[in-house]
Design a protein around this motif. Structure first.
Motif, PDB file in Angstrom:
ATOM      1  N   ALA A  66      -3.167  34.092  35.811  1.00 49.76           N
ATOM      2  CA  ALA A  66      -3.562  32.839  35.165  1.00 49.76           C
ATOM      3  C   ALA A  66      -2.359  31.936  34.905  1.00 49.76           C
ATOM      4  O   ALA A  66      -2.444  30.711  35.038  1.00 49.76           O
ATOM      5  CB  ALA A  66      -4.290  33.139  33.856  1.00 49.76           C
ATOM      6  N   ILE A  67      -1.233  32.531  34.546  1.00 54.51           N
ATOM      7  CA  ILE A  67      -0.021  31.753  34.277  1.00 54.51           C
ATOM      8  C   ILE A  67       0.533  31.140  35.563  1.00 54.51           C
ATOM      9  O   ILE A  67       0.976  29.984  35.589  1.00 54.51           O
ATOM     10  CB  ILE A  67       1.037  32.631  33.586  1.00 54.51           C
ATOM     11  N   GLU A  68       0.465  31.902  36.638  1.00 52.67           N
ATOM     12  CA  GLU A  68       0.966  31.414  37.927  1.00 52.67           C
ATOM     13  C   GLU A  68      -0.036  30.480  38.616  1.00 52.67           C
ATOM     14  O   GLU A  68       0.337  29.732  39.528  1.00 52.67           O
ATOM     15  CB  GLU A  68       1.259  32.596  38.859  1.00 52.67           C
ATOM     16  N   GLY A  69      -1.296  30.533  38.185  1.00 51.79           N
ATOM     17  CA  GLY A  69      -2.340  29.712  38.796  1.00 51.79           C
ATOM     18  C   GLY A  69      -2.985  28.784  37.789  1.00 51.79           C
ATOM     19  O   GLY A  69      -2.336  28.294  36.869  1.00 51.79           O
ATOM     20  N   GLN A  70      -4.281  28.541  37.974  1.00 54.50           N
ATOM     21  CA  GLN A  70      -5.035  27.687  37.049  1.00 54.50           C
ATOM     22  C   GLN A  70      -6.044  28.515  36.269  1.00 54.50           C
ATOM     23  O   GLN A  70      -6.835  29.259  36.855  1.00 54.50           O
ATOM     24  CB  GLN A  70      -5.774  26.579  37.808  1.00 54.50           C
ATOM     25  N   LYS A  71      -6.015  28.346  34.969  1.00 60.15           N
ATOM     26  CA  LYS A  71      -6.986  28.974  34.071  1.00 60.15           C
ATOM     27  C   LYS A  71      -7.983  27.903  33.636  1.00 60.15           C
ATOM     28  O   LYS A  71      -7.599  26.894  33.048  1.00 60.15           O
ATOM     29  CB  LYS A  71      -6.260  29.554  32.850  1.00 60.15           C
ATOM     30  N   TRP A  72      -9.250  28.113  33.955  1.00 65.58           N
ATOM     31  CA  TRP A  72     -10.305  27.162  33.594  1.00 65.58           C
ATOM     32  C   TRP A  72     -11.029  27.663  32.345  1.00 65.58           C
ATOM     33  O   TRP A  72     -11.353  28.852  32.245  1.00 65.58           O
ATOM     34  CB  TRP A  72     -11.301  27.007  34.745  1.00 65.58           C
ATOM     35  N   THR A  73     -11.286  26.767  31.407  1.00 62.47           N
ATOM     36  CA  THR A  73     -11.893  27.161  30.134  1.00 62.47           C
ATOM     37  C   THR A  73     -13.312  26.641  29.944  1.00 62.47           C
ATOM     38  O   THR A  73     -13.971  26.981  28.960  1.00 62.47           O
ATOM     39  CB  THR A  73     -11.021  26.687  28.959  1.00 62.47           C
ATOM     40  N   ASN A  74     -13.785  25.808  30.867  1.00 60.01           N
ATOM     41  CA  ASN A  74     -15.155  25.295  30.829  1.00 60.01           C
ATOM     42  C   ASN A  74     -15.841  25.570  32.164  1.00 60.01           C
ATOM     43  O   ASN A  74     -16.340  24.663  32.830  1.00 60.01           O
ATOM     44  CB  ASN A  74     -15.161  23.787  30.543  1.00 60.01           C
ATOM     45  N   PHE A  75     -15.840  26.832  32.541  1.00 62.73           N
ATOM     46  CA  PHE A  75     -16.325  27.226  33.857  1.00 62.73           C
ATOM     47  C   PHE A  75     -17.623  28.018  33.710  1.00 62.73           C
ATOM     48  O   PHE A  75     -17.709  28.936  32.896  1.00 62.73           O
ATOM     49  CB  PHE A  75     -15.272  28.074  34.567  1.00 62.73           C
ATOM     50  N   TYR A  76     -18.623  27.664  34.509  1.00 60.84           N
ATOM     51  CA  TYR A  76     -19.961  28.231  34.361  1.00 60.84           C
ATOM     52  C   TYR A  76     -20.434  28.947  35.625  1.00 60.84           C
ATOM     53  O   TYR A  76     -20.083  28.558  36.738  1.00 60.84           O
ATOM     54  CB  TYR A  76     -20.970  27.128  34.035  1.00 60.84           C
ATOM     55  N   VAL A  77     -21.276  29.967  35.414  1.00 56.71           N
ATOM     56  CA  VAL A  77     -21.961  30.601  36.535  1.00 56.71           C
ATOM     57  C   VAL A  77     -23.358  30.007  36.658  1.00 56.71           C
ATOM     58  O   VAL A  77     -23.828  29.288  35.775  1.00 56.71           O
ATOM     59  CB  VAL A  77     -22.027  32.134  36.366  1.00 56.71           C
ATOM     60  N   ALA A  78     -24.025  30.323  37.759  1.00 50.62           N
ATOM     61  CA  ALA A  78     -25.309  29.694  38.070  1.00 50.62           C
ATOM     62  C   ALA A  78     -26.474  30.261  37.273  1.00 50.62           C
ATOM     63  O   ALA A  78     -27.534  29.638  37.192  1.00 50.62           O
ATOM     64  CB  ALA A  78     -25.596  29.825  39.566  1.00 50.62           C
TER      65      ALA A  78
END
Length: 468
Positions: A66-78
């Motif tokens: 997550a530190i080396e990439g992008q951490k999403w905090t408003n991410f949803y499943v279908a």
């Protein structure tokens, strides 16, 4: 005569050189296409990773990712349960469009007659058109009859379970006992390679380790061709079967043991990519299928600051941890914009230069520009929350409008239509505690209209889950 022979030979050599250069260019082009790995866990909560705030479960490899990439905090499943969520991920379409939702059966079972329709185009099918090699390691759960197996949906290779690890239970063993004091012989779940059963019942204590070995071997044997690896863990879905090497190691108990082994697995995969040099050209996505199964208390996970769990469409049931990693391609950072598992297919299509078919509605957006840091604004600004075939809530921007009430722990279903919709500002009230509908009638009206216009795009489709 000799002169013409000479010209013929020169021309022939030139032709061979041209053909060789074309083939070589095609090989280079193939090598330059990015690889894709989706790591998909089962029933892991929003609050079950160190990087998402868990104080006791140690997940150093996922945290580093997550530190080396992008951490999403408003991410949803279908969807808020396994089968429809997986259908949404692999097709980029809400499950209700493909019939992968059920009102009497929420997921597929071993006796189910239905499965993902052959007309649906999975990520694997899409990438096969781009000369990718494709594989799934882990849980499928989109149909266990031969015509619905991964090998019929674009995957060249399959190693894993056809459905959840708590299914095919021996009738004489009470379900609660089987879950709380599990033994491998309580569940007749088959382990499959392609379309052949190779172990039954599967020994679950070593399942995560064996999945990891399969995934590593697949990566190492596909260094010269672009590949897509869908790595779908069977855990931490109950029953929990920790590996002996991790048993009793976590302060969080058995559930923590299982998560920490998954973290080990992620570390092994990322290290393999670095050792082979494939990290420079591989996108790795880490998400989970739905919220934690709170029905099983400490054997289930945590929603963290969110309200709700697996089985309902409160935030805890459908908002999940999501991490995108690709050194040199994904701009590191934390993204608070909206995203969804529905967006993964269109994003992979964009990154691989695959064309999306024009004959169907897609519910996903291309997140490429956000991933690459070209913009901070996600193309997604809305989310539709389904409970089987019912649209139970809709979100636009910060505001979520709920039309139904449900059980906080998700089971048993207690879906009840609200007399008046409830409105929440999720930026200010992440726990859905304070109904502000009375203060913002204009927003309520706008969201009701958004829901109405969306529902007009839904064409009734036969439920695959309600087939027995």
């Amino acid at each position: 005569m000799k002169y013409y022979t000479y010209l013929f030979i020169v021309g022939l050599v030139s032709l061979f050189e041209l053909i060789f250069s074309i083939v070589q260019a095609q090989d280079v082009q193939k090598q330059q296409k990015p690889n894709f790995i989706i790591i998909f866990t089962d029933d892991q909560g929003y609050g079950d990773l160190g990087i998402y705030g868990n104080p006791t479960i140690k997940t150093p490899n996922i945290d580093k990712m997550a530190i080396e990439g992008q951490k999403w905090t408003n991410f949803y499943v279908a969807a808020n349960v396994c089968t429809p969520s997986r259908a949404g991920l692999l097709t980029g379409r809400l499950p209700i469009r493909s019939g992968m939702q059920g009102d009497s059966a929420r997921v597929l079972f071993p006796h189910s007659k239905g499965g993902l329709p052959s007309t649906e185009i999975t990520i694997a099918k899409l990438l096969k058109q781009q000369d990718y090699q494709t594989a799934i390691v882990g849980k499928w759960h989109l149909g266990s009859l031969p015509q619905y197996l991964p090998t019929r949906h674009g995957f060249d290779y399959y190693y894993g379970l056809p459905y959840s690890n708590d299914m095919d239970k021996v009738d004489s063993i009470p379900y609660v006992k089987a879950i709380t004091k599990p033994k491998n012989e309580y569940f007749r779940v088959p382990l499959m390679r392609n379309e052949e059963i190779i172990e039954r019942p599967v020994v679950q204590n070593t399942l995560t380790e064996r999945y990891t070995i399969e995934a590593v071997n697949y990566i190492k044997s596909h260094q010269k061709t672009p590949f897509f690896l869908y790595f779908a863990h069977s855990m931490p879905h109950v029953p929990l079967f920790p590996n002996e090497r991790f048993k009793g190691k976590s302060a969080r108990g058995t559930y923590g043991d299982v998560i920490e082994e998954i973290d080990w697995s992620v570390g092994v995969l990322l290290n393999t990519l670095k050792e082979t040099g494939l990290d420079k050209n591989t996108y790795v996505i880490f998400i989970t299928d739905n919220g934690p199964w709170k029905l099983f208390k400490e054997l289930g996970g945590s929603s963290g600051p969110l309200y709700g769990a697996k089985g309902n469409s409160y935030e805890g049931g459908v908002r999940v941890p999501a991490i995108f990693w690709a050194p040199g391609s994904v701009e590191p950072g934390q993204i608070a914009e909206l995203g969804s598992s529905l967006d993964i297919l269109p994003t992979i299509a964009s990154l691989s230069h695959a064309a999306l078919p024009k004959d169907r509605i897609y519910d996903g957006y291309d997140l490429t520009e956000v991933l690459k840091g070209l913009t901070s604004k996600s193309p997604r600004n809305e989310m539709f929350y389904y409970h089987a075939s019912k649209l139970v809530a809709v979100r636009q921007g910060a505001y979520k409008l709920s039309f139904y009430r449900n059980n906080e722990i998700g089971y048993p279903d207690q879906l009840t239509k609200l007399e008046k919709p409830q409105l929440f500002n999720l930026n200010e009230d992440i726990g859905e505690c304070y109904d502000i509908a009375g203060k913002h009638l204009d927003i309520v009206q706008a969201l009701e209209e958004l829901a109405l216009q969306h529902q007009k795009t839904i064409i009734p489709t036969e439920s695959q889950l309600d087939k027995y």
